[in-house]
Design an enzyme around this catalytic site. Structure first.
Site, mmCIF file in Angstrom:
data_model
loop_
_atom_site.group_PDB
_atom_site.id
_atom_site.type_symbol
_atom_site.label_atom_id
_atom_site.label_comp_id
_atom_site.label_asym_id
_atom_site.label_seq_id
_atom_site.Cartn_x
_atom_site.Cartn_y
_atom_site.Cartn_z
ATOM 1 N N ASP A 1 -3.418 4.251 -1.759
ATOM 2 C CA ASP A 1 -4.322 4.748 -0.715
ATOM 3 C C ASP A 1 -4.289 6.286 -0.708
ATOM 4 O O ASP A 1 -3.776 6.900 0.210
ATOM 5 C CB ASP A 1 -3.841 4.165 0.624
ATOM 6 C CG ASP A 1 -4.754 4.499 1.796
ATOM 7 O OD1 ASP A 1 -5.889 4.951 1.561
ATOM 8 O OD2 ASP A 1 -4.319 4.302 2.944
ATOM 9 N N ARG B 1 2.783 -0.554 10.582
ATOM 10 C CA ARG B 1 3.878 -0.504 11.553
ATOM 11 C C ARG B 1 4.246 -1.828 12.229
ATOM 12 O O ARG B 1 5.430 -2.064 12.467
ATOM 13 C CB ARG B 1 3.586 0.606 12.573
ATOM 14 C CG ARG B 1 3.765 1.993 11.956
ATOM 15 C CD ARG B 1 3.084 3.077 12.726
ATOM 16 N NE ARG B 1 1.615 2.988 12.615
ATOM 17 C CZ ARG B 1 0.788 3.848 13.172
ATOM 18 N NH1 ARG B 1 1.262 4.852 13.882
ATOM 19 N NH2 ARG B 1 -0.512 3.711 13.007
ATOM 20 N N GLN C 1 -4.044 3.784 16.346
ATOM 21 C CA GLN C 1 -5.272 3.132 15.889
ATOM 22 C C GLN C 1 -6.214 2.919 17.070
ATOM 23 O O GLN C 1 -5.772 2.579 18.169
ATOM 24 C CB GLN C 1 -4.935 1.782 15.243
ATOM 25 C CG GLN C 1 -4.111 1.900 13.964
ATOM 26 C CD GLN C 1 -4.938 2.383 12.771
ATOM 27 O OE1 GLN C 1 -6.080 2.840 12.921
ATOM 28 N NE2 GLN C 1 -4.361 2.316 11.585
ATOM 29 N N THR D 1 -12.339 16.899 -10.523
ATOM 30 C CA THR D 1 -10.952 16.728 -10.053
ATOM 31 C C THR D 1 -10.672 15.269 -9.709
ATOM 32 O O THR D 1 -9.638 14.715 -10.092
ATOM 33 C CB THR D 1 -10.718 17.624 -8.812
ATOM 34 O OG1 THR D 1 -11.048 18.955 -9.172
ATOM 35 C CG2 THR D 1 -9.291 17.560 -8.320
ATOM 36 N N LYS E 1 0.849 -1.198 0.000
ATOM 37 C CA LYS E 1 0.000 0.000 0.000
ATOM 38 C C LYS E 1 0.880 1.241 0.000
ATOM 39 O O LYS E 1 1.706 1.430 0.885
ATOM 40 C CB LYS E 1 -0.918 0.006 1.224
ATOM 41 C CG LYS E 1 -1.883 1.185 1.219
ATOM 42 C CD LYS E 1 -2.910 1.052 2.312
ATOM 43 C CE LYS E 1 -2.446 1.568 3.640
ATOM 44 N NZ LYS E 1 -2.192 3.019 3.686
ATOM 45 N N ASP F 1 -12.860 15.296 -3.467
ATOM 46 C CA ASP F 1 -12.851 16.623 -4.094
ATOM 47 C C ASP F 1 -14.078 16.687 -5.006
ATOM 48 O O ASP F 1 -14.907 15.768 -4.990
ATOM 49 C CB ASP F 1 -11.529 16.806 -4.880
ATOM 50 C CG ASP F 1 -11.095 18.272 -4.922
ATOM 51 O OD1 ASP F 1 -11.963 19.128 -5.217
ATOM 52 O OD2 ASP F 1 -9.921 18.553 -4.657
ATOM 53 N N ILE F 2 -14.165 17.732 -5.807
ATOM 54 C CA ILE F 2 -15.312 17.789 -6.719
ATOM 55 C C ILE F 2 -15.159 16.671 -7.767
ATOM 56 O O ILE F 2 -14.036 16.220 -8.035
ATOM 57 C CB ILE F 2 -15.445 19.183 -7.395
ATOM 58 C CG1 ILE F 2 -14.162 19.536 -8.156
ATOM 59 C CG2 ILE F 2 -15.791 20.243 -6.367
ATOM 60 C CD1 ILE F 2 -14.301 20.774 -9.030
ATOM 61 N N PRO F 3 -16.288 16.225 -8.352
ATOM 62 C CA PRO F 3 -16.229 15.073 -9.265
ATOM 63 C C PRO F 3 -15.204 15.231 -10.397
ATOM 64 O O PRO F 3 -14.473 14.284 -10.713
ATOM 65 C CB PRO F 3 -17.657 15.014 -9.831
ATOM 66 C CG PRO F 3 -18.507 15.590 -8.742
ATOM 67 C CD PRO F 3 -17.677 16.667 -8.108
ATOM 68 N N THR G 1 -10.025 4.496 10.731
ATOM 69 C CA THR G 1 -9.964 3.651 11.930
ATOM 70 C C THR G 1 -9.405 4.408 13.145
ATOM 71 O O THR G 1 -9.441 3.909 14.262
ATOM 72 C CB THR G 1 -9.100 2.397 11.671
ATOM 73 O OG1 THR G 1 -7.973 2.782 10.898
ATOM 74 C CG2 THR G 1 -9.869 1.361 10.905
ATOM 75 N N LYS H 1 -7.058 8.158 -0.944
ATOM 76 C CA LYS H 1 -8.308 8.620 -0.316
ATOM 77 C C LYS H 1 -8.778 9.930 -0.948
ATOM 78 O O LYS H 1 -8.887 10.960 -0.268
ATOM 79 C CB LYS H 1 -8.122 8.831 1.189
ATOM 80 C CG LYS H 1 -7.722 7.600 1.969
ATOM 81 C CD LYS H 1 -7.784 7.863 3.473
ATOM 82 C CE LYS H 1 -7.254 6.732 4.301
ATOM 83 N NZ LYS H 1 -5.783 6.588 4.260
HETATM 84 O O1 C5P Z 1 0.707 1.238 10.694
HETATM 85 P P1 C5P Z 1 -0.750 0.894 10.608
HETATM 86 O O2 C5P Z 1 -0.981 -0.605 10.586
HETATM 87 O O3 C5P Z 1 -1.604 1.604 11.630
HETATM 88 O O4 C5P Z 1 -1.194 1.433 9.163
HETATM 89 C C1 C5P Z 1 -2.528 1.444 8.737
HETATM 90 C C2 C5P Z 1 -2.589 2.047 7.370
HETATM 91 O O5 C5P Z 1 -3.937 2.047 6.936
HETATM 92 C C3 C5P Z 1 -2.113 3.492 7.297
HETATM 93 O O6 C5P Z 1 -1.409 3.607 6.069
HETATM 94 C C4 C5P Z 1 -3.383 4.333 7.252
HETATM 95 O O7 C5P Z 1 -3.226 5.481 6.462
HETATM 96 C C5 C5P Z 1 -4.351 3.363 6.573
HETATM 97 N N1 C5P Z 1 -5.773 3.544 6.853
HETATM 98 C C6 C5P Z 1 -6.310 3.538 8.129
HETATM 99 N N2 C5P Z 1 -7.675 3.697 8.313
HETATM 100 C C7 C5P Z 1 -8.471 3.818 7.252
HETATM 101 C C8 C5P Z 1 -7.936 3.813 5.963
HETATM 102 C C9 C5P Z 1 -6.562 3.653 5.802
HETATM 103 O O8 C5P Z 1 -5.582 3.388 9.109
HETATM 104 N N3 C5P Z 1 -9.780 3.884 7.432
#
Ligand code: C5P
Length: 249
Positions: free
Chosen positions: A67, A225, A204, A76, A40, A72-74, A131, A69
């Site tokens: 990732d 991580r 998290q 863009t 990712k 923005d406007i459609p 999350t 995410k």
């Molecule tokens: O290091 P860790 O396991 O916390 O990484 C989680 C990854 O998932 C990060 O890159 C974070 O940006 C991504 N993420 C998230 N929650 C979301 C969508 C993506 O933690 N809802």
């Protein structure tokens, strides 16, 4: 266990490369390339190295979940999605809170660009609620009246209606979504916020172990991580794959 002989299992594991150090990232990719499903690339790595890092990792034969995410406007978002299709990512995401027009335009330009450029269309996923967000943040900071689980479920059902390929949600919500929103067996439920019992929680909040995430209905788990920060990333991956195997046994 022989992790080489379980392609369907390794495909479920997505390793988040959140770093601004290309050498470190390439070191991890080289260690794990044939052991996991996707790498990712998120905002940190992409803002440091841009599309060249996507190409470098793709050239090693790896699949990429971008990732970004997008929200923005459609107009863009649809052009940004087209560009990522041209960079040949295998999966990418947009915020479901961008609304119907943004999502439909994103999907349309993804399919059109893939067809025009003769590229396999990447999977388009909708981000529900990060999350790291708690009920308290949702209700007090963002002033969203619904309870977190209810809101995530609503967004998931919206993603199904708009015909996205899947969603991103916390492992705790995967269960409710699997039960209520999704009859399409190919719908992807991708869950970050995954922490093996031996790993630190970091920032998290709504977390579960790899095994719990899969038992709850996640089709793919994202782990960052606990693997990339480990002294032995390969061993961390092996332990996670062992847990996944236990879950699907
Ligand atoms: O290091 P860790 O396991 O916390 O990484 C989680 C990854 O998932 C990060 O890159 C974070 O940006 C991504 N993420 C998230 N929650 C979301 C969508 C993506 O933690 N809802």
């Amino acid at each position: 266990m022989n992790i080489q002989s379980k392609p369907q299992l390794k495909d479920r594991l997505i390793i988040a490369l959140d770093s601004s150090d290309e050498q470190e990232v390439i070191g991890i990719v080289d260690k794990l390339a044939d052991k996991i499903g996707y790498f990712k690339i998120g905002l940190e790595l992409f803002t440091a190295y841009g599309p060249s890092i996507v190409k470098k990792i793709k050239d090693k034969g790896c699949k990429i979940f971008f990732d970004g995410k997008f929200l923005d406007i459609p107009n863009t978002v649809s052009h940004a999605v087209s560009n990522m299709v041209r960079h040949k990512v295998d999966m990418l995401n947009v915020y479901l809170s961008g609304g119907k027009n943004m999502l439909l335009e994103a999907r349309k330009s993804l399919l059109e660009t893939a067809q025009k450029e003769n590229i396999k269309p990447p999977k388009l996923l909708g981000v529900t609620v990060l999350t790291s967000i708690t009920n308290d943040v949702l209700q007090n900071d963002l002033k969203i009246q619904a309870q977190l689980e209810e809101y995530v479920l609503h967004l998931a059902q919206f993603a199904v209606k708009i015909n996205l390929d899947g969603i991103i949600c916390s492992p705790n919500e995967a269960k409710i979504i699997k039960g209520a929103a999704v009859e399409n067996k190919d719908f992807l439920i991708v869950t970050p916020g995954v922490r093996p019992v031996w790993a630190e929680t970091n920032d998290q909040k709504r977390i579960a172990t790899p095994k719990e995430a899969i038992l709850n209905g996640a089709t793919h788990i994202v782990v960052g991580r606990p693997v990339t920060g480990s002294k032995d990333p390969l061993d961390a991956v092996k332990k996670i794959l062992d847990e996944l195997e236990e879950a699907i046994r």
